[in-house]
Design a protein around this motif. Structure first.
Motif, PDB file in Angstrom:
ATOM      1  N   GLY A 143     -10.254 127.514  55.353  1.00 33.59           N
ATOM      2  CA  GLY A 143     -10.146 128.681  54.416  1.00 33.59           C
ATOM      3  C   GLY A 143      -8.744 128.166  53.483  1.00 33.59           C
ATOM      4  O   GLY A 143      -8.378 126.952  53.312  1.00 33.59           O
ATOM      5  N   THR A 144      -8.154 129.169  53.228  1.00 34.98           N
ATOM      6  CA  THR A 144      -7.101 129.031  52.065  1.00 34.98           C
ATOM      7  C   THR A 144      -5.912 128.813  52.886  1.00 34.98           C
ATOM      8  O   THR A 144      -5.733 129.145  54.332  1.00 34.98           O
ATOM      9  N   SER A 145      -4.789 128.604  51.703  1.00 35.50           N
ATOM     10  CA  SER A 145      -3.442 128.649  52.549  1.00 35.50           C
ATOM     11  C   SER A 145      -2.983 129.754  53.183  1.00 35.50           C
ATOM     12  O   SER A 145      -2.313 129.907  54.178  1.00 35.50           O
ATOM     13  N   GLU A 146      -3.274 130.986  52.384  1.00 37.45           N
ATOM     14  CA  GLU A 146      -2.938 132.179  53.111  1.00 37.45           C
ATOM     15  C   GLU A 146      -3.564 132.596  54.360  1.00 37.45           C
ATOM     16  O   GLU A 146      -3.057 133.338  55.575  1.00 37.45           O
ATOM     17  N   GLU A 147      -5.010 132.093  54.607  1.00 33.41           N
ATOM     18  CA  GLU A 147      -5.427 132.197  55.736  1.00 33.41           C
ATOM     19  C   GLU A 147      -4.950 131.411  57.209  1.00 33.41           C
ATOM     20  O   GLU A 147      -4.802 131.776  57.959  1.00 33.41           O
ATOM     21  N   PHE A 148      -4.472 130.325  56.552  1.00 34.46           N
ATOM     22  CA  PHE A 148      -4.007 129.174  57.449  1.00 34.46           C
ATOM     23  C   PHE A 148      -2.596 129.737  57.887  1.00 34.46           C
ATOM     24  O   PHE A 148      -2.163 129.536  59.105  1.00 34.46           O
ATOM     25  N   LEU A 149      -1.683 130.147  56.981  1.00 32.29           N
ATOM     26  CA  LEU A 149      -0.247 130.493  57.179  1.00 32.29           C
ATOM     27  C   LEU A 149      -0.256 131.873  57.549  1.00 32.29           C
ATOM     28  O   LEU A 149       0.875 132.287  58.342  1.00 32.29           O
ATOM     29  N   GLY A 150      -1.084 132.778  57.226  1.00 36.67           N
ATOM     30  CA  GLY A 150      -1.055 134.062  57.763  1.00 36.67           C
ATOM     31  C   GLY A 150      -0.445 135.101  56.295  1.00 36.67           C
ATOM     32  O   GLY A 150       0.299 134.351  55.553  1.00 36.67           O
ATOM     33  N   GLY A 151      -1.217 136.241  56.308  1.00 38.07           N
ATOM     34  CA  GLY A 151      -0.712 136.757  55.249  1.00 38.07           C
ATOM     35  C   GLY A 151       0.725 137.240  55.094  1.00 38.07           C
ATOM     36  O   GLY A 151       1.253 137.874  54.073  1.00 38.07           O
ATOM     37  N   ALA A 152       1.391 137.443  56.246  1.00 38.40           N
ATOM     38  CA  ALA A 152       2.910 138.010  56.575  1.00 38.40           C
ATOM     39  C   ALA A 152       3.904 136.616  56.617  1.00 38.40           C
ATOM     40  O   ALA A 152       4.902 136.906  56.759  1.00 38.40           O
ATOM     41  N   PHE A 153       3.307 135.382  56.325  1.00 36.41           N
ATOM     42  CA  PHE A 153       3.929 134.155  56.298  1.00 36.41           C
ATOM     43  C   PHE A 153       5.283 134.359  55.651  1.00 36.41           C
ATOM     44  O   PHE A 153       5.456 134.872  54.621  1.00 36.41           O
ATOM     45  N   PRO A 154       6.465 134.027  55.930  1.00 37.98           N
ATOM     46  CA  PRO A 154       6.832 133.217  57.392  1.00 37.98           C
ATOM     47  C   PRO A 154       7.078 134.156  58.528  1.00 37.98           C
ATOM     48  O   PRO A 154       7.542 133.540  59.592  1.00 37.98           O
ATOM     49  N   ALA A 155       6.660 135.363  58.554  1.00 38.87           N
ATOM     50  CA  ALA A 155       7.110 136.181  59.583  1.00 38.87           C
ATOM     51  C   ALA A 155       6.143 135.904  60.906  1.00 38.87           C
ATOM     52  O   ALA A 155       5.076 135.370  60.635  1.00 38.87           O
ATOM     53  N   MET A 156       6.547 136.258  62.327  1.00 44.47           N
ATOM     54  CA  MET A 156       5.909 135.960  63.263  1.00 44.47           C
ATOM     55  C   MET A 156       4.998 137.102  63.546  1.00 44.47           C
ATOM     56  O   MET A 156       5.273 138.155  63.223  1.00 44.47           O
ATOM     57  N   PRO A 157       3.866 136.908  64.320  1.00 44.32           N
ATOM     58  CA  PRO A 157       3.557 135.582  64.713  1.00 44.32           C
ATOM     59  C   PRO A 157       2.663 134.790  64.127  1.00 44.32           C
ATOM     60  O   PRO A 157       2.216 135.425  62.837  1.00 44.32           O
ATOM     61  N   LEU A 158       2.696 133.490  64.078  1.00 45.30           N
ATOM     62  CA  LEU A 158       2.081 132.709  63.006  1.00 45.30           C
ATOM     63  C   LEU A 158       0.681 132.765  63.634  1.00 45.30           C
ATOM     64  O   LEU A 158       0.263 132.746  64.636  1.00 45.30           O
ATOM     65  N   PRO A 159      -0.445 132.422  62.919  1.00 45.43           N
ATOM     66  CA  PRO A 159      -1.841 132.846  63.288  1.00 45.43           C
ATOM     67  C   PRO A 159      -2.608 131.577  63.760  1.00 45.43           C
ATOM     68  O   PRO A 159      -2.132 130.298  63.309  1.00 45.43           O
ATOM     69  N   GLY A 160      -3.179 131.542  64.499  1.00 50.04           N
ATOM     70  CA  GLY A 160      -4.288 130.386  65.017  1.00 50.04           C
ATOM     71  C   GLY A 160      -3.537 129.498  65.868  1.00 50.04           C
ATOM     72  O   GLY A 160      -2.540 129.684  66.286  1.00 50.04           O
ATOM     73  N   ARG A 161      -4.536 128.662  66.292  1.00 53.48           N
ATOM     74  CA  ARG A 161      -4.167 127.498  67.247  1.00 53.48           C
ATOM     75  C   ARG A 161      -2.768 126.638  66.449  1.00 53.48           C
ATOM     76  O   ARG A 161      -1.825 126.175  67.375  1.00 53.48           O
ATOM     77  N   ALA A 162      -2.794 126.462  65.229  1.00 56.29           N
ATOM     78  CA  ALA A 162      -1.704 125.730  64.549  1.00 56.29           C
ATOM     79  C   ALA A 162      -0.462 126.537  64.543  1.00 56.29           C
ATOM     80  O   ALA A 162       0.570 126.102  65.145  1.00 56.29           O
ATOM     81  N   GLY A 163      -0.427 128.101  64.453  1.00 53.09           N
ATOM     82  CA  GLY A 163       0.520 128.840  64.583  1.00 53.09           C
ATOM     83  C   GLY A 163       1.056 128.926  65.973  1.00 53.09           C
ATOM     84  O   GLY A 163       2.329 128.747  66.087  1.00 53.09           O
ATOM     85  N   ALA A 164       0.316 128.844  66.903  1.00 50.96           N
ATOM     86  CA  ALA A 164       0.842 128.672  68.460  1.00 50.96           C
ATOM     87  C   ALA A 164       1.501 127.354  68.483  1.00 50.96           C
ATOM     88  O   ALA A 164       2.348 127.103  69.235  1.00 50.96           O
ATOM     89  N   GLN A 165       0.750 126.320  68.174  1.00 47.00           N
ATOM     90  CA  GLN A 165       1.542 125.068  68.408  1.00 47.00           C
ATOM     91  C   GLN A 165       2.838 124.866  67.667  1.00 47.00           C
ATOM     92  O   GLN A 165       3.839 124.445  68.279  1.00 47.00           O
ATOM     93  N   ALA A 166       2.804 125.383  66.516  1.00 46.70           N
ATOM     94  CA  ALA A 166       4.091 125.193  65.684  1.00 46.70           C
ATOM     95  C   ALA A 166       5.161 126.362  66.289  1.00 46.70           C
ATOM     96  O   ALA A 166       6.315 125.965  66.216  1.00 46.70           O
TER      97      ALA A 166
END
Length: 170
Positions: free
Chosen positions: A109-132
């Motif tokens: 997907g897009t950067s917005e999908e990867f980072l999340g629409g509320a970036f940099p607010a927590m929680p960060l989305p997906g497995r990458a967000g969990a790892q970060a």
């Protein structure tokens, strides 16, 4: 500044502000960039540049997590420099940077999908967000070193590509 360990810095709210150290997301990103610039894009040297670990440790956990996720997305076209850390492919910082990069590289997907629409607010989305988030919220001194090095490992190839383009070597 050395009277505090990095772990104490990370666990002491307000310490950065009391010492006049800027630790918001753009400040931390600029510190990492300057460290790479002044150390010929060497991750190992940049990690131990004056102030890098101080700023990284004093940044909020949320800032560290958001920056790691953002850097992973930025590096998705470039990869991670294996030879830039002492342990090579087995180095914990490299393993963590590589995992974040893989999530970004394989994200359809897009950067917005990867980072999340509320970036940099927590929680960060997906497995990458969990790892970060796991990396950003780990306040142990060794983990702070590893996450700072991982951030630099993700940023270094992007910086090198930018320098190469500027010099006409793309």
């Amino acid at each position: 500044m050395s009277r505090y360990t990095y772990e104490e810095m990370a666990r002491t709210p307000g310490l950065a502000q009391s010492q006049g150290i800027p630790v918001e997301l753009p400040d931390v990103a600029a510190t990492l960039s300057r460290a790479l610039d002044t150390n010929a894009n060497s991750v190992m040297e940049a990690t131990f540049s004056e102030g890098v670990l101080d700023v990284w440790a004093m940044a909020t956990s949320e800032t560290r997590a958001a920056l790691l996720l953002s850097l992973a997305w930025g590096a998705r076209e470039y990869g991670v420099y294996e030879g830039q850390v002492d342990g090579g492919a087995d180095d914990p910082a490299y393993v963590k940077a590589q995992a974040l990069w893989t999530y970004a590289h394989e994200h359809p997907g897009t950067s917005e999908e990867f980072l999340g629409g509320a970036f940099p607010a927590m929680p960060l989305p997906g497995r990458a967000g969990a790892q970060a988030s796991e990396m950003g919220f780990d306040l142990e001194e060794e983990a702070l070193h590893e996450s700072a090095a991982a951030a630099l490992l993700l940023l270094a190839p992007v910086r090198q590509a930018t320098l190469d383009r500027a010099a006409g070597r793309d």
